[in-house]
Design a protein around this motif. Structure first.
Motif, PDB file in Angstrom:
ATOM      1  N   GLU A   1      -6.576   8.824  14.383  1.00 31.42           N
ATOM      2  CA  GLU A   1      -6.793  10.264  14.517  1.00 31.42           C
ATOM      3  C   GLU A   1      -5.452  10.976  14.737  1.00 31.42           C
ATOM      4  N   PHE A   2      -4.603  10.397  15.565  1.00 28.37           N
ATOM      5  CA  PHE A   2      -3.299  10.983  15.879  1.00 28.37           C
ATOM      6  C   PHE A   2      -2.411  11.055  14.642  1.00 28.37           C
ATOM      7  N   VAL A   3      -2.220   9.939  13.937  1.00 29.19           N
ATOM      8  CA  VAL A   3      -1.328   9.943  12.773  1.00 29.19           C
ATOM      9  C   VAL A   3      -1.950  10.663  11.569  1.00 29.19           C
ATOM     10  N   GLY A   4      -3.263  10.837  11.590  1.00 35.71           N
ATOM     11  CA  GLY A   4      -3.928  11.548  10.501  1.00 35.71           C
ATOM     12  C   GLY A   4      -3.434  12.974  10.328  1.00 35.71           C
ATOM     13  N   ARG A   5      -2.934  13.565  11.384  1.00 32.75           N
ATOM     14  CA  ARG A   5      -2.450  14.955  11.277  1.00 32.75           C
ATOM     15  C   ARG A   5      -1.169  15.063  10.461  1.00 32.75           C
ATOM     16  N   PHE A   6      -0.481  13.939  10.245  1.00 34.36           N
ATOM     17  CA  PHE A   6       0.743  13.916   9.445  1.00 34.36           C
ATOM     18  C   PHE A   6       0.447  13.572   7.979  1.00 34.36           C
ATOM     19  N   GLN A   7      -0.698  12.973   7.749  1.00 35.35           N
ATOM     20  CA  GLN A   7      -1.006  12.358   6.460  1.00 35.35           C
ATOM     21  C   GLN A   7      -1.884  13.245   5.578  1.00 35.35           C
ATOM     22  N   MET A   8      -1.726  13.076   4.279  1.00 35.51           N
ATOM     23  CA  MET A   8      -2.586  13.753   3.310  1.00 35.51           C
ATOM     24  C   MET A   8      -3.884  12.948   3.221  1.00 35.51           C
ATOM     25  N   SER A   9      -4.789  13.206   4.172  1.00 36.35           N
ATOM     26  CA  SER A   9      -6.035  12.455   4.230  1.00 36.35           C
ATOM     27  C   SER A   9      -7.118  13.326   4.854  1.00 36.35           C
ATOM     28  N   THR A  10      -8.332  12.882   4.698  1.00 33.62           N
ATOM     29  CA  THR A  10      -9.468  13.580   5.272  1.00 33.62           C
ATOM     30  C   THR A  10      -9.534  13.276   6.773  1.00 33.62           C
TER      31      THR A  10
ATOM     32  N   GLU B   1       9.340  18.890   9.594  1.00 32.46           N
ATOM     33  CA  GLU B   1       9.184  18.680  11.041  1.00 32.46           C
ATOM     34  C   GLU B   1       8.113  17.629  11.327  1.00 32.46           C
ATOM     35  N   LEU B   2       6.992  17.661  10.582  1.00 34.76           N
ATOM     36  CA  LEU B   2       5.950  16.653  10.761  1.00 34.76           C
ATOM     37  C   LEU B   2       6.460  15.269  10.363  1.00 34.76           C
ATOM     38  N   ILE B   3       7.222  15.196   9.283  1.00 32.90           N
ATOM     39  CA  ILE B   3       7.769  13.909   8.834  1.00 32.90           C
ATOM     40  C   ILE B   3       8.732  13.359   9.883  1.00 32.90           C
ATOM     41  N   LYS B   4       9.546  14.223  10.465  1.00 29.13           N
ATOM     42  CA  LYS B   4      10.464  13.789  11.526  1.00 29.13           C
ATOM     43  C   LYS B   4       9.678  13.221  12.703  1.00 29.13           C
ATOM     44  N   GLU B   5       8.608  13.891  13.073  1.00 32.40           N
ATOM     45  CA  GLU B   5       7.774  13.422  14.176  1.00 32.40           C
ATOM     46  C   GLU B   5       7.067  12.116  13.811  1.00 32.40           C
ATOM     47  N   TYR B   6       6.568  12.000  12.580  1.00 27.81           N
ATOM     48  CA  TYR B   6       5.915  10.773  12.113  1.00 27.81           C
ATOM     49  C   TYR B   6       6.884   9.596  12.190  1.00 27.81           C
ATOM     50  N   ARG B   7       8.118   9.833  11.767  1.00 31.18           N
ATOM     51  CA  ARG B   7       9.147   8.787  11.847  1.00 31.18           C
ATOM     52  C   ARG B   7       9.334   8.322  13.293  1.00 31.18           C
ATOM     53  N   PHE B   8       9.384   9.285  14.230  1.00 26.87           N
ATOM     54  CA  PHE B   8       9.551   8.924  15.632  1.00 26.87           C
ATOM     55  C   PHE B   8       8.418   8.020  16.103  1.00 26.87           C
ATOM     56  N   TYR B   9       7.178   8.367  15.781  1.00 27.55           N
ATOM     57  CA  TYR B   9       6.039   7.578  16.250  1.00 27.55           C
ATOM     58  C   TYR B   9       5.917   6.228  15.551  1.00 27.55           C
ATOM     59  N   HIS B  10       6.771   5.972  14.584  1.00 22.92           N
ATOM     60  CA  HIS B  10       6.839   4.653  13.959  1.00 22.92           C
ATOM     61  C   HIS B  10       8.148   3.937  14.312  1.00 22.92           C
ATOM     62  N   SER B  11       8.914   4.519  15.220  1.00 24.58           N
ATOM     63  CA  SER B  11      10.166   3.891  15.673  1.00 24.58           C
ATOM     64  C   SER B  11       9.869   2.957  16.848  1.00 24.58           C
TER      65      SER B  11
ATOM     66  N   GLN C   1       0.831  -1.195   0.000  1.00 20.18           N
ATOM     67  CA  GLN C   1       0.000   0.000   0.000  1.00 20.18           C
ATOM     68  C   GLN C   1       0.870   1.252   0.000  1.00 20.18           C
ATOM     69  N   THR C   2       0.249   2.372  -0.369  1.00 22.24           N
ATOM     70  CA  THR C   2       0.951   3.646  -0.365  1.00 22.24           C
ATOM     71  C   THR C   2       0.073   4.735   0.248  1.00 22.24           C
ATOM     72  N   LEU C   3       0.734   5.750   0.755  1.00 18.03           N
ATOM     73  CA  LEU C   3       0.064   6.883   1.378  1.00 18.03           C
ATOM     74  C   LEU C   3       1.036   8.061   1.330  1.00 18.03           C
ATOM     75  N   ASP C   4       0.522   9.264   1.193  1.00 21.83           N
ATOM     76  CA  ASP C   4       1.366  10.454   1.166  1.00 21.83           C
ATOM     77  C   ASP C   4       1.264  11.221   2.480  1.00 21.83           C
ATOM     78  N   LEU C   5       2.416  11.714   2.930  1.00 24.04           N
ATOM     79  CA  LEU C   5       2.478  12.573   4.113  1.00 24.04           C
ATOM     80  C   LEU C   5       2.419  14.032   3.682  1.00 24.04           C
ATOM     81  N   LYS C   6       2.079  14.882   4.620  1.00 23.91           N
ATOM     82  CA  LYS C   6       2.109  16.317   4.365  1.00 23.91           C
ATOM     83  C   LYS C   6       3.559  16.730   4.132  1.00 23.91           C
ATOM     84  N   GLU C   7       3.763  17.674   3.250  1.00 26.06           N
ATOM     85  CA  GLU C   7       5.114  18.129   2.906  1.00 26.06           C
ATOM     86  C   GLU C   7       5.589  19.131   3.940  1.00 26.06           C
ATOM     87  N   ASN C   8       6.067  18.588   5.073  1.00 26.38           N
ATOM     88  CA  ASN C   8       6.531  19.400   6.180  1.00 26.38           C
ATOM     89  C   ASN C   8       7.621  18.594   6.891  1.00 26.38           C
TER      90      ASN C   8
END
Length: 126
Positions: A97-106, A28-38, A19-26
């Protein structure tokens, strides 16, 4: 030097979902998203739920803002049934809901509404 990633052996027939999904182009958000998946940042309830529905392995790769997820399951795994069950397990709705703030999603989207299943178009044919 690129060394690749080791794959687990399960001793049973398996299948793979990609599967694929796009993150917001930011950055700092990507760095934080990476942390929450570590290992240090992931919520233990999320790991428990993934395993509880029968997923053997889940990997997420990142290129820029594009995520690519590989999910390995037993051969008789039923994706829709398992994802419906996963959505009801502890902390899942809160996690989405938490990870949705990093993702390009509704906002309020479930995991199955965010991630897009990919089609395999090539493999080493026999």
């Amino acid at each position: 030097m690129t060394e690749g990633y080791h794959c687990k052996q399960y001793g049973v027939a398996t299948k793979r979902f990609c599967q694929t999904l796009d993150l917001k182009e930011n950055p700092e958000l990507i760095k934080e998203y990476r942390f929450y998946h570590s290992k240090e940042g992931i919520w233990k309830e999320i790991l428990e739920g993934i395993r509880e529905v029968g997923i053997l392995e889940m990997e997420i790769y990142l290129l820029g803002t594009r995520l690519f997820m590989i999910v390995e399951t037993p051969a008789d795994f039923e994706w829709d049934t398992a994802m419906a069950r996963l959505a009801t397990l502890p902390k899942q709705a809160e996690w989405e809901e938490f990870v949705g703030r990093f993702q390009m999603s509704t906002p309020g989207s479930s995991s199955s509404e965010k991630w897009r299943m990919m089609e395999r178009i090539f493999h080493l044919y026999e």
